[in-house]
Write a protein that holds these residues in place. Structure first.
Motif, PDB file in Angstrom:
ATOM      1  N   ALA A  40       0.833  -1.131   0.042  1.00 46.14           N
ATOM      2  CA  ALA A  40       0.088   0.083  -0.018  1.00 46.14           C
ATOM      3  C   ALA A  40       0.887   1.021  -0.186  1.00 46.14           C
ATOM      4  CB  ALA A  40      -1.050   0.007   1.348  1.00 46.14           C
ATOM      5  N   GLY A  41       0.457   2.132  -0.971  1.00 42.21           N
ATOM      6  CA  GLY A  41       1.350   3.297  -1.149  1.00 42.21           C
ATOM      7  C   GLY A  41       2.832   3.321  -1.527  1.00 42.21           C
ATOM      8  N   ARG A  42       3.105   2.130  -2.134  1.00 39.98           N
ATOM      9  CA  ARG A  42       4.839   1.785  -2.217  1.00 39.98           C
ATOM     10  C   ARG A  42       4.670   1.735  -3.902  1.00 39.98           C
ATOM     11  NH1 ARG A  42       7.276   0.504   2.322  1.00 39.98           N
ATOM     12  NH2 ARG A  42       9.269   0.516   1.241  1.00 39.98           N
ATOM     13  N   GLY A  43       6.051   1.528  -4.228  1.00 43.60           N
ATOM     14  CA  GLY A  43       6.251   1.230  -5.559  1.00 43.60           C
ATOM     15  C   GLY A  43       6.158  -0.412  -5.969  1.00 43.60           C
ATOM     16  N   LEU A  44       6.581  -0.783  -6.933  1.00 48.93           N
ATOM     17  CA  LEU A  44       6.582  -2.015  -7.450  1.00 48.93           C
ATOM     18  C   LEU A  44       7.939  -2.978  -7.143  1.00 48.93           C
ATOM     19  CD1 LEU A  44       4.290  -0.699  -9.150  1.00 48.93           C
ATOM     20  CD2 LEU A  44       4.740  -2.620 -10.704  1.00 48.93           C
ATOM     21  N   GLN A  45       7.657  -4.113  -6.610  1.00 46.57           N
ATOM     22  CA  GLN A  45       8.603  -5.167  -6.450  1.00 46.57           C
ATOM     23  C   GLN A  45       8.626  -6.178  -7.254  1.00 46.57           C
ATOM     24  OE1 GLN A  45       8.307  -7.327  -2.580  1.00 46.57           O
ATOM     25  NE2 GLN A  45      10.683  -7.176  -2.620  1.00 46.57           N
ATOM     26  N   LEU A  46       9.430  -6.556  -8.163  1.00 45.53           N
ATOM     27  CA  LEU A  46       9.457  -7.681  -9.051  1.00 45.53           C
ATOM     28  C   LEU A  46       9.651  -8.766  -8.156  1.00 45.53           C
ATOM     29  CD1 LEU A  46       9.398  -8.855 -11.923  1.00 45.53           C
ATOM     30  CD2 LEU A  46      11.869  -8.518 -12.070  1.00 45.53           C
ATOM     31  N   LEU A  47       8.695  -9.807  -8.342  1.00 46.38           N
ATOM     32  CA  LEU A  47       8.884 -11.347  -7.819  1.00 46.38           C
ATOM     33  C   LEU A  47       9.662 -12.102  -8.398  1.00 46.38           C
ATOM     34  CD1 LEU A  47       5.347 -11.221  -6.202  1.00 46.38           C
ATOM     35  CD2 LEU A  47       7.665 -10.333  -4.920  1.00 46.38           C
ATOM     36  N   PHE A  48       8.996 -12.419  -9.902  1.00 44.76           N
ATOM     37  CA  PHE A  48       9.414 -13.356 -10.476  1.00 44.76           C
ATOM     38  C   PHE A  48       9.212 -12.909 -12.145  1.00 44.76           C
ATOM     39  CE2 PHE A  48       9.398 -16.825  -7.493  1.00 44.76           C
ATOM     40  CZ  PHE A  48       8.377 -16.397  -6.674  1.00 44.76           C
ATOM     41  N   TYR A  49      10.076 -13.608 -13.017  1.00 49.17           N
ATOM     42  CA  TYR A  49       9.773 -13.405 -14.302  1.00 49.17           C
ATOM     43  C   TYR A  49      10.243 -14.521 -15.201  1.00 49.17           C
ATOM     44  CZ  TYR A  49      14.646 -12.443 -15.084  1.00 49.17           C
ATOM     45  OH  TYR A  49      16.287 -12.583 -15.069  1.00 49.17           O
ATOM     46  N   SER A  50       9.504 -14.572 -16.325  1.00 50.42           N
ATOM     47  CA  SER A  50       9.675 -15.904 -17.124  1.00 50.42           C
ATOM     48  C   SER A  50      10.070 -15.557 -18.489  1.00 50.42           C
ATOM     49  CB  SER A  50       8.391 -16.821 -16.829  1.00 50.42           C
ATOM     50  OG  SER A  50       8.548 -17.868 -17.626  1.00 50.42           O
ATOM     51  N   VAL A  51      10.978 -16.065 -19.210  1.00 44.37           N
ATOM     52  CA  VAL A  51      11.112 -15.779 -20.658  1.00 44.37           C
ATOM     53  C   VAL A  51      10.484 -16.981 -21.313  1.00 44.37           C
ATOM     54  CG1 VAL A  51      13.183 -14.381 -20.106  1.00 44.37           C
ATOM     55  CG2 VAL A  51      13.227 -16.825 -20.399  1.00 44.37           C
ATOM     56  N   GLY A  52      10.051 -17.951 -20.874  1.00 43.83           N
ATOM     57  CA  GLY A  52       9.550 -19.141 -21.746  1.00 43.83           C
ATOM     58  C   GLY A  52       8.838 -20.200 -20.650  1.00 43.83           C
ATOM     59  N   ILE A  53       8.357 -21.153 -21.238  1.00 46.99           N
ATOM     60  CA  ILE A  53       7.444 -22.281 -20.566  1.00 46.99           C
ATOM     61  C   ILE A  53       8.433 -22.661 -19.481  1.00 46.99           C
ATOM     62  CG2 ILE A  53       6.374 -24.581 -20.514  1.00 46.99           C
ATOM     63  CD1 ILE A  53       5.054 -23.475 -23.310  1.00 46.99           C
ATOM     64  N   GLY A  54       8.261 -23.159 -18.299  1.00 45.90           N
ATOM     65  CA  GLY A  54       9.152 -23.678 -17.377  1.00 45.90           C
ATOM     66  C   GLY A  54      10.482 -22.987 -16.915  1.00 45.90           C
ATOM     67  N   GLN A  55      10.614 -21.857 -17.424  1.00 45.04           N
ATOM     68  CA  GLN A  55      11.579 -20.836 -17.100  1.00 45.04           C
ATOM     69  C   GLN A  55      11.249 -19.760 -16.339  1.00 45.04           C
ATOM     70  OE1 GLN A  55      14.460 -20.197 -20.409  1.00 45.04           O
ATOM     71  NE2 GLN A  55      12.877 -20.981 -21.767  1.00 45.04           N
ATOM     72  N   ILE A  56      11.722 -19.882 -14.750  1.00 46.97           N
ATOM     73  CA  ILE A  56      11.131 -19.001 -13.850  1.00 46.97           C
ATOM     74  C   ILE A  56      12.271 -18.428 -13.274  1.00 46.97           C
ATOM     75  CG2 ILE A  56       9.859 -18.499 -11.905  1.00 46.97           C
ATOM     76  CD1 ILE A  56       8.092 -19.504 -14.132  1.00 46.97           C
ATOM     77  N   SER A  57      12.559 -17.176 -13.105  1.00 47.72           N
ATOM     78  CA  SER A  57      13.627 -16.570 -12.289  1.00 47.72           C
ATOM     79  C   SER A  57      13.146 -15.776 -11.123  1.00 47.72           C
ATOM     80  CB  SER A  57      14.508 -15.687 -13.282  1.00 47.72           C
ATOM     81  OG  SER A  57      15.129 -16.036 -14.432  1.00 47.72           O
ATOM     82  N   SER A  58      13.547 -15.932  -9.975  1.00 46.58           N
ATOM     83  CA  SER A  58      13.086 -15.531  -8.964  1.00 46.58           C
ATOM     84  C   SER A  58      13.877 -14.221  -8.253  1.00 46.58           C
ATOM     85  CB  SER A  58      13.294 -16.382  -7.638  1.00 46.58           C
ATOM     86  OG  SER A  58      12.679 -15.875  -6.341  1.00 46.58           O
ATOM     87  N   GLU A  59      13.295 -12.891  -8.364  1.00 47.12           N
ATOM     88  CA  GLU A  59      14.212 -11.767  -7.791  1.00 47.12           C
ATOM     89  C   GLU A  59      14.405 -11.690  -6.270  1.00 47.12           C
ATOM     90  OE1 GLU A  59      15.510  -9.381  -9.928  1.00 47.12           O
ATOM     91  OE2 GLU A  59      15.369 -11.219 -11.073  1.00 47.12           O
TER      92      GLU A  59
END
Lengths: 115, 115
Positions: A40-59
């Motif tokens: 609440a009242g804050r900016g965005l925090q990246l949690l995960f991103y994915s560049v393809g099926i089954g490919q997950i990066s955790s931040e």
């Protein structure tokens, strides 16, 4: 044109319960997909991103996980929610060109309250 | 380290006046992109405008323009002829190679347009 959907829109869950948030994209193939959290009242925090099926990066380390079972589907999960997991969760997609101009487009978000 | 700074936590502007939202950034990468997003009270993050580091001209999109001063590392958003519907949070974000092309976000500015 491309559209991005998130559900549910609002969720109230007790501490210790599981979580599953879903995000789907239409009108594009092999997008980059992202999960963000916004307190609440804050900016965005990246949690995960994915560049393809089954490919997950955790931040950030946390009790959340993400999966991408299909090209245009991104799921955020937790086995046991904590109070600190409350927040606004946004899913986003981008073409994933790997260059500076790779605009991210966001879904409507899910507002999660953990009690 | 990459950094985005938005120094104005909140602003009040009279309807129909122009408004400038400040954003400064820090990067050592010569190739980078700068983005502005609008987040109304509904929560959805709406992409407004993009400026690339090699762009010779300031970006414009309708009533939005970006005052890009590369030497000062600033990328201020200018909204001309403000409207009540412009009331929202505004976020500046940057992507460069050092960030692995992930967006680095500012803390946001809350803009309120007065009738």
């Amino acid at each position: 044109s491309q559209t991005i959907h998130q559900w549910p829109a609002t969720l109230v869950q007790p501490v210790g319960s599981p979580l599953s948030l879903e995000c789907t994209v239409e009108g594009t193939s092999n997008p980059n997909l992202y999960w963000y959290r916004q307190a609440a009242g804050r900016g965005l925090q990246l949690l995960f991103y994915s560049v393809g099926i089954g490919q997950i990066s955790s931040e950030v380390p946390q009790n959340l996980s993400a999966s991408r079972p299909q090209d245009r589907q991104f799921i955020l999960s937790s086995k046991k929610l904590l109070l600190s997991d409350s927040g606004f969760y946004l899913c986003a997609w981008s073409v994933g060109a790997g260059v500076a101009q790779d605009t991210q487009y966001f879904g409507p978000g899910t507002r999660l309250t953990v009690l | 380290a990459q950094k985005i700074t938005q120094t104005q936590p909140g602003m009040f502007v009279q309807e129909k006046e122009a408004v400038t939202l400040d954003c400064t950034y820090d990067t050592s990468d010569p190739s980078y992109g700068l983005f502005w997003y609008k987040q109304p009270s509904s929560g959805e993050m709406i992409f407004l405008i993009y400026q690339g580091s090699y762009d010779q001209q300031n970006a414009t999109e309708g009533r939005y323009s970006l005052n890009f001063q590369k030497a000062r590392k600033s990328a201020n958003l200018v909204i001309s002829a403000s409207q009540l519907g412009d009331s929202a949070m505004y976020f500046c974000a940057m992507r460069d190679m050092d960030s692995n092309y992930q967006l680095i976000w500012g803390a946001g500015t809350k803009l309120i347009i007065k009738p």
